[in-house]
Design a protein around this motif. Sequence first.
Motif, PDB file in Angstrom:
ATOM      1  N   SER A   1       0.176   4.947   3.040  1.00 15.17           N
ATOM      2  CA  SER A   1       0.887   5.872   1.987  1.00 15.17           C
ATOM      3  C   SER A   1       2.498   5.900   2.454  1.00 15.17           C
ATOM      4  O   SER A   1       3.239   6.151   1.648  1.00 15.17           O
ATOM      5  CB  SER A   1       0.384   7.452   2.374  1.00 15.17           C
ATOM      6  OG  SER A   1      -1.043   7.405   1.959  1.00 15.17           O
TER       7      SER A   1
ATOM      8  N   ARG B   1      -4.637   5.435   6.017  1.00 15.38           N
ATOM      9  CA  ARG B   1      -4.335   6.429   4.937  1.00 15.38           C
ATOM     10  C   ARG B   1      -2.804   6.555   5.120  1.00 15.38           C
ATOM     11  O   ARG B   1      -2.000   6.282   4.201  1.00 15.38           O
ATOM     12  CB  ARG B   1      -5.039   7.452   4.724  1.00 15.38           C
ATOM     13  CG  ARG B   1      -4.549   8.257   3.388  1.00 15.38           C
ATOM     14  CD  ARG B   1      -5.314   9.529   3.265  1.00 15.38           C
ATOM     15  NE  ARG B   1      -4.758  10.365   2.144  1.00 15.38           N
ATOM     16  CZ  ARG B   1      -5.486  11.484   1.626  1.00 15.38           C
ATOM     17  NH1 ARG B   1      -6.661  11.691   2.465  1.00 15.38           N
ATOM     18  NH2 ARG B   1      -5.063  12.223   0.926  1.00 15.38           N
TER      19      ARG B   1
ATOM     20  N   GLN C   1      -1.795   7.660  -0.866  1.00 14.04           N
ATOM     21  CA  GLN C   1      -2.856   6.816  -1.321  1.00 14.04           C
ATOM     22  C   GLN C   1      -4.252   7.324  -1.393  1.00 14.04           C
ATOM     23  O   GLN C   1      -5.097   6.407  -1.734  1.00 14.04           O
ATOM     24  CB  GLN C   1      -2.706   5.448  -0.393  1.00 14.04           C
ATOM     25  CG  GLN C   1      -1.615   4.735  -0.284  1.00 14.04           C
ATOM     26  CD  GLN C   1      -1.237   4.087  -1.673  1.00 14.04           C
ATOM     27  OE1 GLN C   1      -2.135   3.367  -2.651  1.00 14.04           O
ATOM     28  NE2 GLN C   1      -0.275   4.874  -2.354  1.00 14.04           N
TER      29      GLN C   1
ATOM     30  N   GLU D   1      -7.974   8.990  -1.380  1.00  7.92           N
ATOM     31  CA  GLU D   1      -9.231   8.094  -1.476  1.00  7.92           C
ATOM     32  C   GLU D   1      -9.489   6.435  -1.488  1.00  7.92           C
ATOM     33  O   GLU D   1     -10.150   6.136  -0.704  1.00  7.92           O
ATOM     34  CB  GLU D   1     -10.313   8.940  -2.200  1.00  7.92           C
ATOM     35  CG  GLU D   1     -11.715   8.549  -1.899  1.00  7.92           C
ATOM     36  CD  GLU D   1     -12.936   9.107  -2.835  1.00  7.92           C
ATOM     37  OE1 GLU D   1     -13.397   8.595  -3.560  1.00  7.92           O
ATOM     38  OE2 GLU D   1     -12.726  10.514  -2.645  1.00  7.92           O
ATOM     39  N   SER D   2      -8.382   6.111  -1.974  1.00  5.36           N
ATOM     40  CA  SER D   2      -8.278   4.633  -2.358  1.00  5.36           C
ATOM     41  C   SER D   2      -8.166   3.881  -1.113  1.00  5.36           C
ATOM     42  O   SER D   2      -8.712   2.916  -0.851  1.00  5.36           O
ATOM     43  CB  SER D   2      -7.202   4.336  -3.408  1.00  5.36           C
ATOM     44  OG  SER D   2      -6.670   3.184  -3.037  1.00  5.36           O
TER      45      SER D   2
ATOM     46  N   ARG E   1     -11.131   4.286   1.152  1.00  4.09           N
ATOM     47  CA  ARG E   1     -12.307   3.249   0.578  1.00  4.09           C
ATOM     48  C   ARG E   1     -11.782   1.724   1.041  1.00  4.09           C
ATOM     49  O   ARG E   1     -12.630   1.011   1.486  1.00  4.09           O
ATOM     50  CB  ARG E   1     -12.470   3.138  -0.882  1.00  4.09           C
ATOM     51  CG  ARG E   1     -13.010   4.284  -1.243  1.00  4.09           C
ATOM     52  CD  ARG E   1     -13.279   4.215  -2.930  1.00  4.09           C
ATOM     53  NE  ARG E   1     -14.078   5.793  -3.231  1.00  4.09           N
ATOM     54  CZ  ARG E   1     -15.098   5.913  -3.005  1.00  4.09           C
ATOM     55  NH1 ARG E   1     -16.214   5.122  -2.440  1.00  4.09           N
ATOM     56  NH2 ARG E   1     -15.712   6.990  -3.384  1.00  4.09           N
ATOM     57  N   ARG E   2     -10.498   1.356   1.309  1.00  2.00           N
ATOM     58  CA  ARG E   2      -9.962   0.165   1.389  1.00  2.00           C
ATOM     59  C   ARG E   2     -10.276   0.015   3.037  1.00  2.00           C
ATOM     60  O   ARG E   2     -10.570  -1.067   3.409  1.00  2.00           O
ATOM     61  CB  ARG E   2      -8.424   0.042   1.294  1.00  2.00           C
ATOM     62  CG  ARG E   2      -8.092  -1.068   0.577  1.00  2.00           C
ATOM     63  CD  ARG E   2      -6.682  -1.357   0.180  1.00  2.00           C
ATOM     64  NE  ARG E   2      -5.613  -0.533   0.600  1.00  2.00           N
ATOM     65  CZ  ARG E   2      -5.263   0.611  -0.162  1.00  2.00           C
ATOM     66  NH1 ARG E   2      -5.589   0.666  -1.245  1.00  2.00           N
ATOM     67  NH2 ARG E   2      -4.291   1.353   0.314  1.00  2.00           N
TER      68      ARG E   2
END
Length: 158
Positions: free
Chosen positions: A45, A41, A52, A54-55, A58-59
Amino acid sequence: MHHYSSRLSRAFGMLTDPPGDENVERRSLNEESRREANDFRWIESERLGCDQGESALRRWVKCHWSGFLRARWIEHMLGVRFWVELDRNEFGLLKRTPGEVRPLLDLILDKLKCGAENLDIICWARREITTDEQQMVHDLLGLINVNAHRLRCHFFDE
């Protein structure tokens, strides 16, 4: 039964507990994967110039969880590191592989680490190795039991 199969069954009796050896590192898949995902993350970011959130997590789960889990599970079965969420009876199971089987096991583990599945390994064995070795591949795949090690990532259950 093939002579390798009987040797494997004798060599791989079930463990009741991981060794009490204080040198065995014990870790948590949940904690370590959360740390890895947060690192991902942060990198994403920084790359994109904004958080970025939670997206990105999840990625990471979608792209990296399976490989992360498989690598840790192999460490566990080899007795390198004890992962508390994995089956205690499987800790170090592959460490007791008979010497003449070890090179073949190492090839299989290398393929598993790269994401190969049972069918990929069976097809490779049919193309590349002898019939006796193919039987050993089947025996080792049964012992490793990759299909039983598909755990769900629990990031978003909390």
